[in-house]
Design a protein around this motif. Structure first.
Motif, PDB file in Angstrom:
ATOM      1  N   LEU A  27     -15.073  10.376 -12.563  1.00 52.17           N
ATOM      2  CA  LEU A  27     -14.580  11.756 -12.594  1.00 52.17           C
ATOM      3  C   LEU A  27     -15.236  12.541 -13.723  1.00 52.17           C
ATOM      4  O   LEU A  27     -15.595  13.708 -13.553  1.00 52.17           O
ATOM      5  N   ARG A 143      -9.554  15.891  -4.858  1.00 54.40           N
ATOM      6  CA  ARG A 143     -10.710  15.128  -5.315  1.00 54.40           C
ATOM      7  C   ARG A 143     -11.866  15.152  -4.331  1.00 54.40           C
ATOM      8  O   ARG A 143     -13.012  14.876  -4.706  1.00 54.40           O
ATOM      9  N   ARG A 153      -8.034  16.508 -17.590  1.00 49.31           N
ATOM     10  CA  ARG A 153      -8.806  15.266 -17.490  1.00 49.31           C
ATOM     11  C   ARG A 153      -8.748  14.561 -18.832  1.00 49.31           C
ATOM     12  O   ARG A 153      -8.358  15.157 -19.853  1.00 49.31           O
ATOM     13  N   TRP A 240      -0.352  16.906 -17.266  1.00 48.67           N
ATOM     14  CA  TRP A 240      -1.389  16.915 -18.299  1.00 48.67           C
ATOM     15  C   TRP A 240      -0.913  17.540 -19.601  1.00 48.67           C
ATOM     16  O   TRP A 240      -1.101  16.968 -20.680  1.00 48.67           O
ATOM     17  N   LEU A 263      -7.051   9.166 -12.181  1.00 47.04           N
ATOM     18  CA  LEU A 263      -7.220  10.131 -13.256  1.00 47.04           C
ATOM     19  C   LEU A 263      -6.942   9.552 -14.636  1.00 47.04           C
ATOM     20  O   LEU A 263      -7.564   9.963 -15.616  1.00 47.04           O
TER      21      LEU A 263
END
Length: 340
Positions: A27, A143, A153, A240, A263
């Motif tokens: 990623l 994705r 991320r 996140w 992730l």
């Protein structure tokens, strides 16, 4: 029932399995680098943003906006007079959905790539049937998007990890949109009798200012990172920012565990689907000893959270992917693809 109970074994930290490590590195590579090792294009690309997301008037964009974000040879513009000259045109769906913006179909130059952009879930995305055969590329959190744009991320940490914030309370939840039919509301009501949960946000008339959210959540051992709807790859700032960046353990309700493990490490979060009932989940959280709890933060030794929060950053990423995207691709059934 929340799902089939999955036994967990405690012992040496095993979050970075080969598959998890490969997924995370892939990623990072996908976001920042061009596939195949091909060099970045030297010709400056012009990306025309037809309608700026959630804004009545577009922002003033500097000529070096993308360069300041680390993307060379890329110019963002909101000047619609550049339609015939733009290398790609991006349309944000919310304004198309509400009628605030319209597609300039009659003026579209032949072969010009058009990008459909949205970070909303399918539950809050309507009218896609009107765009059959219109868009060439998709920018979204999925994705499998042409321009994959997650809400956040992990990136390598340069220095030592900061200490885990001191904990004095059990669980927190920040929510504004509180509706009885939502699965997250139903789960909260099942969980609350067995687990102390402090609820913040407009739904409980306890809003937190922007600078107050992270310090407040940091005092809790767990954060309920419950998405407003459950869809493929839909993992938002609740996970996140509200949880990982705050230094607490997210308890997630969203897509299946595999989407999260693509992730972050497998032991960076607690997934509600791993338990047969809310009572079982609450017992697991309350019974966790300090060693077990600390294991959920091992990822912080090597990585830190980078939130992808600006639309400038998202739109500049189109230039990074541009040389490697198919020119002959057309989404004939965008609705079918997005709702799959």
């Amino acid at each position: 029932m929340l799902g089939l109970a999955v036994p967990r074994c405690w012992g040496p930290w095993r979050a970075w399995s080969g598959a998890s490590l490969f997924s995370a590195l892939w990623l990072l590579w996908l976001f920042w680098e061009a596939p195949g090792g091909a060099p970045a294009p030297q010709r400056t690309l012009t990306i025309l943003v037809w309608n700026w997301p959630f804004a009545r008037r577009p922002p003033e964009l500097r000529s070096d906006t993308c360069a300041r974000l680390g993307v060379a040879h890329c110019t963002l513009s909101t000047n619609r007079s550049l339609l015939a000259l733009a290398d790609a045109v991006v349309f944000h769906h919310r304004e198309l959905q509400t009628g605030q913006a319209r597609l300039p179909l009659a003026q579209r130059p032949p072969g010009q790539p058009w990008v459909w952009a949205s970070l909303e879930s399918p539950s809050h995305t309507h009218g896609l049937h009107r765009f059959r055969g219109v868009f060439n590329w998709v920018l979204s959190y999925r994705r499998d998007s042409d321009i994959f744009m997650p809400y956040g991320r992990l990136e390598p940490r340069a220095g030592p990890a900061p200490p885990v914030p001191a904990k004095s309370k059990v669980a927190a939840w920040v929510v504004s949109n509180f509706q009885a039919h939502q699965r997250r509301v139903q789960l909260y009501r099942q969980l609350a009798p067995h687990l102390p949960v402090d609820v913040f946000g407009q739904a409980n008339r306890r809003p937190l200012c922007a600078d107050c959210l992270l310090p407040t959540v940091a005092r809790y051992r767990f954060y309920l990172a419950f998405e407003n709807s459950q869809h493929r790859d839909y993992v938002t700032e609740k996970f996140w920012h509200n949880a990982l960046a705050a230094g607490t353990v997210p308890v997630v309700l969203g897509p299946p565990r595999a989407s999260y493990e693509a992730l972050v490490p497998a032991d960076a979060f607690v997934h509600v689907d791993d338990f047969g009932s809310a009572r079982e989940l609450a017992a697991f959280l309350r019974g966790m000893n300090e060693s077990q709890y600390r294991s959920y933060f091992r990822w912080r030794e090597w990585f830190q959270v980078q939130r992808v929060a600006s639309w400038e950053q998202r739109f500049c990423a189109i230039c990074t992917r541009y040389p490697h995207l198919p020119r002959d691709q057309v989404y004939q059934d965008l609705q079918g693809w997005f709702q799959a």
